[in-house]
Every structure is written in C-alpha cells, then in structure tokens.
Write an enzyme that holds these catalytic residues in place. Sequence first.
Site, PDB file in Angstrom:
ATOM      1  N   SER A 551       0.735  -1.185   0.218  1.00  0.00           N
ATOM      2  CA  SER A 551      -0.102  -0.088  -0.006  1.00  0.00           C
ATOM      3  C   SER A 551       0.892   1.284  -0.227  1.00  0.00           C
ATOM      4  CB  SER A 551      -0.919  -0.138   1.249  1.00  0.00           C
ATOM      5  OG  SER A 551      -2.125   0.798   0.923  1.00  0.00           O
ATOM      6  N   ASP A 632      -8.526  -5.061  -6.112  1.00  0.00           N
ATOM      7  CA  ASP A 632      -8.266  -4.019  -5.254  1.00  0.00           C
ATOM      8  C   ASP A 632      -8.801  -2.492  -6.061  1.00  0.00           C
ATOM      9  OD1 ASP A 632      -6.950  -2.281  -3.672  1.00  0.00           O
ATOM     10  OD2 ASP A 632      -4.961  -2.818  -4.054  1.00  0.00           O
ATOM     11  N   HIS A 664      -7.240  -5.408  -1.557  1.00  0.00           N
ATOM     12  CA  HIS A 664      -5.947  -5.104  -1.379  1.00  0.00           C
ATOM     13  C   HIS A 664      -5.119  -5.587  -0.149  1.00  0.00           C
ATOM     14  CE1 HIS A 664      -3.700  -1.138  -1.114  1.00  0.00           C
ATOM     15  NE2 HIS A 664      -3.795  -0.935   0.288  1.00  0.00           N
TER      16      HIS A 664
END
Length: 709
Positions: A551, A632, A664
């Site tokens: 991320s 995602d 994600h």
Amino acid sequence: MTLKATKFTPEVLLSAPRRSAAAPNPSGTQALFTVSTYSFESHKKVSQIRVLDISSGQSKVLIEDLSSSEPTWLTDDEFLYLKGGEHGSTSLLVGSASRPDSVPYEVASVKAGVSNVKIKKLDSSAIAFACTILATPDGEISNPETEEKPYSSAKVYTGLFVRHWDTWLTESRNSIWYAALEKRDGKYSFSGEGLINALVGTKLECPVAPFGGTGDFDIGPSGLVFVAKDPELNPALYTKTDLYFIPLTSFTETAPPSPKIVATPGLEGYTNSPTFSHSGNKVAFTRMRSKQYESDKPRLLLLPDLGNLDKTEEFYKTDDGEGGWDYRPESITWSVDDSSLFVTAEKFARTLIFSLPANPADAKVPEHVRTTDGSVGDVRQLADGSPKLFVSSSSLVDNSCYSVVDPSHGTAAVVSSNSKQGKTFGLSRSNCTDITFKGDGDYDVHALVMRPSNHDPKKKYPLCFLIHGGPQGAWGDGWSTRWNPAIFAEQGYVVVSPNPTGSTGYGMSLQNGIKGNWGGRPYNDLVKCFEYIEKEMPFVDTDRGVALGASYGGYMINWIQGHPLGRKFKALVCHDGVFSTLNQWSTEELFFPIHDFEGTIYENREGYARWDPAQFVNEWATPQLIIHSELDYRLPITEGLSPFNILQSKGIPSKLLMFPDENHWVLKPENSLVWHREVLGWINHYAGVGEDSDETDALTKSIDRLMSE
C-alpha cells in the site's frame, strides 16, 4: 503436552488455529470464542465454536461447523449463534455450554445474511436483540443471492461512490434490525412481529462500509445508538459520520421513532465506538474533527444525559482545538460502577488500555493499565458486578492470548495462550527488541527489531527492511497473518520495521508530518534508519539487505527505487503499491488524496506530481517483485502493471504476481501460501539466504492435537 514447531514457516503461520476475541458469560466463569484452522493437506477449513473455562484455561468444542458463527451469551449457560443456510439464509440458534451434545433449537430463520449480533438484558423476562441485515431502498430485507438476476451485466451510475474496497455498489445498504427475545416454555423466541428495521425511511446506513461492525452501534435499556454517514454529503468526498439515538423501551415497537442526531459542535469527522454506560443514561464515544481526514485524532466524548442530545462534553479539550491527550482513543469500556472508562489507544507500537474518570472535568492525562505483552484487541467486563477485565490480545510471538486484568491492583494473569506465548511456534520474546534513532529533524523515530530464533551474536544476518502502509499506520507488537516479521526472521534475516513520519501511536505531530510530504520526511526517516543500522547494529549485513512494503509501503518501495536508498538493497518487493500519485483519483475514497495531497488534483496538480514515483523511472535499477490483485479498488491493478512493464522494458530483473480474486489484502489461505513462497523465494535469491527443506513440522502435522488442548 505443548507441541513445538521445528521452524516457523508460512505453512505453520497459515495453518495455525485462529481464535476470535473471547466473551465471558455473566458470572465470569466461562468465555465463548470461535477458532478456525486451514489444512494444506486436505485443502479445507475447519471452524469451531468453543467455550473456555476461565479458572483452568481449558476449552472444549461446542459446535464444529463452517457455517456457524458469532456465539453470544444469553445466560450463564445458554448462547445464541448464527448458522448460514442455503441461498444466503441465516438461522438463529440457541445451544447449551454445559450440554454440548444437546441439539440446538431455532429461534428464527431469516432469508438473508445476518451479522453483528448484540444483546442486552432488559428485565428478568426480556432481552433486547439487535443485528445488521442488508436492506433494500424501501427498507425490506435484501438478499443478493435470491434477487432476480438481470439479463445484462451492465452497471449504470450517475453519482460518486460507484465501488468501494472490493465491491461495486448497489442500492441496498446495511441496516440495524431489532427485536425482543422472550423465553416461553423453556425456549427463546422473538416477541411481537420479530425483526424491525430501525433505519427504515431514513437514508441512513449502519454499519458504515466497508469495515464497520458491532463497534458502530450499541443497545441499552433505553434504545439504540449508532453511527451513520451524513446522507447530505457525498461519501466518496467526506468522512463525516454522525451519532444518532433511537429511543426504544420494549424493542417491540413496530414503527421505530425517527433517529435523533447527537450534537458535537466543531467536530465533523468519523464517529466511532458509541458505548452505553451500565446505567443506560450515558453514552461515551469518539469523534474526529476533520470531515476529510480519515486518520484524524479521535476525540473522546461523553453524552451525559440521553434526555439532552444537544449537550456533549469533550475529554481533554483545549482552546486551540488540538486536545490535551496526544493519543488516539479507540474502543471504550465502562467500569462496573460507571465512574471510570477503560479506553484502548496505540502508544509506541502497542495498543494499551488507559483508565480515566468518566467525568471529563475530572480527567487528567491517563496512565495505562498493566496488561500482558503485546497489543490489546478486545476488552470486556469479566463478570456482572466485577471490577476486573477480560482482555484478548496478541503479540509478535503469540497469535492469541486471553487474560484477566485487575486495574485496581495492577495485575494481569494469562488465562489461555493459543501458542503457549510463542513456544508452539518456536518463537521467544527474547528475539524481539526495538531501536530509536533521530529522524529528519528534531524528533525521534522508533522501529521494531526481530532476530532469528537461532540468532548467533557472532554472526551477521542480512537486513529485511519492512515499510508499513497507511500511510497513517504503524508496525505494532501484535500478530499478523499477512506481514509477520517472524516469518522473515526465521528465514535468516534481522527484520527492522520502522515507524517513520506518518506513523500512528507517536503523537499527532509525527503522524501529520506526512501531509503534502509523501516522499519527503518519511523517505528521509527511512534513510536515517538505514544509516543507524549500518553504524549501530554490527550483526546486520546491510550489503545483503532487502526492502518490502504494501500500500503506502508499496508506494515507498517505488519511490526508493528511483532514489539513492534503492541502490542500497539487493531486491525490493512492492505489494499493491502506488506507481503514480497522478493516478490517485482512480481510487474510491477520494477524501484520502484530497487530504494527503492538500486538495483535488485539478486544484493542486503540482502537489500530486511532486511526490510521483513515476517521474524517476530512469533511475530504477534494483530487482523488484510486483504483487497486485484485480479486486483492489483502492489501488487498481494498473498501479501494479505499470511498474512491472517499466522494469521489464528496462531489462531489470522483475516478476509479477497477480491474484484475480483478492482485494487490497491477500486473505485466502492457498493464495497467501503462494504469496509467501514467491516473496521469500525472491528476497532469499538476491540476499543469498539458503533454502530449508523442512517445510513440515510437528505443528502442521498435529494441528488437531493442538486444538484439543
């Protein structure tokens, strides 16, 4: 007998029993919890509802069924739980903890998915019940599995939020449903007309998607309190959620009163953790100030009188609006006499319990309550009328620990540790330490360090440098099945997990320093960390170092790749990272880039472009593994394909790992195993870490024996 893993491998991590938080019964003698286990031999998951004897620490199986979940005490012995059925239906069943062989009976059947059950005893004969069920726009129960399917797959939208996290949005929304449970002829059933939609006709949604749950609402003897997004503001652009109260006396009202909003002047952000006092006439909760900053500091608030929703009191309020306590309160538990609050908050990589007076006028900066090692995940009153707390926690070496905490005497006693405090995994607290170094300015930065269990002080071990996501987040002393430092340490690395600018748990100045500064102070802090390791940690071989992040951590990997620090590492791993900050408006929660990049992309394009990793691709040179998933929607898969295409075109050693059915996070056990094997294979190759053929051990072969202890 305690089983011990000969080596902590990904197989051990992913097949170890995963326990939920445990809930004690009213007398504090037993606690309900769920446990799930995945077998890589049978490729199947086993799920159980178990009951723990708090005095002995022993547990037994009550229900073994993949479709059963959410056990909730009704009495000292009887418990209600959910059982999923065909076509998305749910049965509400009642079982007995003392008679696990008895056949549970059905309270009700709902033709839809039910979750987030809460109960509250109203009197000797009635129990208030609340849960969440998806509702149609007209307030009826919604079940996507039984709805008529259109002939076309087209989706048409005329406004923002079109998709969220991993789901394309529909017109149906989460809603709270309530009822009263009464016991007749020895069995519980719903009174009156059964489940009533508390939010019908309101345009309000609770829990707040995608991560809302039981913490978004509470039930008391006088009604319901809940949080919901402001229906007048676009949820893609604003975080504003308000607190509402619905007065209910019997929980059989077929026409629920309209929700009444609770006033919090000057605070317009996320609202969380509404919690009734035991008396039922007060509510404690948290609220953020900014309506476009998802990681703003929650302020602790008290509604002292449900009869006056226009008056709330803020704890630690200051004239400048910053607040006198620099940490972030999360969950709230009232003391037995309602005189104190026990609040969890993150501090220096641990989630702790803090005790403070329940009257804001008397509250001083709180001290934390003594708990076991690691981070607290759940706090409950041990028993009706007891001042003690039952705490569920985890640590870097223990994936689940239940303990009894006595705040008045400062004691914490372990009741049950799922891994025998790490011994089952061959892990020890002695291999966990931390460092503190000067950051990019007049402030300190903290990092967690984990060494291999067979660490030899005379040897040097390659560096594994982990960079956390968020970016307003932190590495903590808690368990993870996705980014577990011990997995890397047991391969033969010294793992350093820094918490640079942007990290939570170190005060708001450090956290807020990342705003408009994504590749500035945080990157420089990481450079300072690397330099500290080179100078002060002679047992770490930085010449064979590797760096990994997900991320925002993946963003930083891409940023490092184009800057001098990138040449310090033998290999990089980027999981679901940002390739170009100019693509941030392909995300779903647009309030995030608006805050972190100080405006919209059309108002402040320069602010987005300044910290764009894509502008430095000419400098890329380090071998890199790219991982991304098609579900995602926070960072679309093109953010993974673009850097992979760059790396391949430039002839830089690179690999792409893609999951079509993950979001994600990588959550499915078989996918997670592939993830670990690819990641470890990649970094081990470039760091020169030898493979260990012992991929099985006593734990993975005897998981059923471990569960029976």
